[in-house]
Motif scaffolding. Structure first.
Motif, PDB file in Angstrom:
ATOM      1  N   GLN A  20      61.716 -22.793  42.434  1.00 29.37           N
ATOM      2  CA  GLN A  20      59.585 -23.481  42.476  1.00 29.37           C
ATOM      3  C   GLN A  20      59.696 -22.917  40.519  1.00 29.37           C
ATOM      4  O   GLN A  20      58.431 -22.980  40.306  1.00 29.37           O
ATOM      5  N   SER A 195      55.328 -33.513  49.245  1.00 27.86           N
ATOM      6  CA  SER A 195      56.614 -33.287  49.464  1.00 27.86           C
ATOM      7  C   SER A 195      56.506 -31.352  50.216  1.00 27.86           C
ATOM      8  O   SER A 195      55.259 -31.786  50.213  1.00 27.86           O
ATOM      9  N   SER A 198      55.721 -28.821  49.017  1.00 28.54           N
ATOM     10  CA  SER A 198      53.897 -28.582  47.936  1.00 28.54           C
ATOM     11  C   SER A 198      53.428 -27.216  48.800  1.00 28.54           C
ATOM     12  O   SER A 198      53.880 -27.818  49.960  1.00 28.54           O
TER      13      SER A 198
END
Length: 215
Positions: A20, A195, A198
């Motif tokens: 991330q 996702s 996400s």
């Protein structure tokens, strides 16, 4: 040969999909900050200088000039004043992302241990200490990293549902959620922008499985 190369690229892409962000720091916060630590026996302890060690998502605190890594066996929660609240899942600190009623979404952030160890200026320490008076069994650690090397940080999500922590993975959720909640999960998964990496998608998932079934 071409098939092997393709597989390698696919695996690399999958791994990168979980990264991330990248960081120069070995800790969650640039500066150590106050927190309240809750132990398994219900005892609470306020520490003025604490942090989260991203190597294994453990608690750090300062003892004099040394950064100490706490033994996570007896810690159940850590609340950083004015910031994140953490619970301990499998001896790792997971911060609260969102909650709906009694259900919640948590995240554990870790960077790759091999990358960390490869880029330390000095070896991870030296001594083991046991401060039984404050319930923090500890080891000292070196937090220095190469200034020009940014390590990828990976996020691992858990959903707290019906009194248990469930790893956010399609197979695990299907196995542990009630059938009607699995149906709701599939509806969220069918959304075009869904996702598993996400945060917003997982918040939608948490909300969907937390809606009370119609009588």
């Amino acid at each position: 040969m071409r098939k092997s190369i393709l597989i390698c690229f696919m695996l690399l892409a999958a791994v990168q999909g979980f990264a991330q962000r990248r960081t120069l720091m070995a800790t969650q916060y640039r500066e150590f900050r106050p927190s309240v630590i809750t132990f398994s026996d219900g005892h609470k302890s306020r520490q003025s200088l604490t942090n989260v060690f991203l190597k294994n998502s453990s608690l750090l605190f300062m003892r004099g000039e040394n950064a100490m890594e706490a033994n996570m066996d007896n810690i159940v929660a850590v609340d950083f004043e004015g910031d994140r609240s953490y619970v301990v899942i499998d001896k790792q600190m997971a911060y609260l992302v969102d909650s709906v009623g009694s259900n919640a979404l948590y995240c554990i952030e870790l960077f790759d241990q091999e990358s960390y160890e490869r880029n330390l200026r000095n070896n991870v320490n030296i001594s083991s200490l046991d401060f039984s008076s404050d319930q923090l069994g500890t080891t000292t650690v070196d937090l220095n990293t190469e200034e020009d090397y940014k390590m990828p940080v990976f996020q691992h999500f858990f959903i707290y549902y019906n009194g248990q922590y469930i790893k956010v993975h399609e197979r695990e959720l299907k196995r542990k959620l009630p059938k009607d909640k699995v149906v709701m999960m599939r509806r969220i998964m069918a959304l075009p922008d869904f996702s598993w990496q996400s945060t917003e998608s997982l918040k939608q998932l948490l909300k969907a499985i937390s809606v009370k079934s119609e009588e």
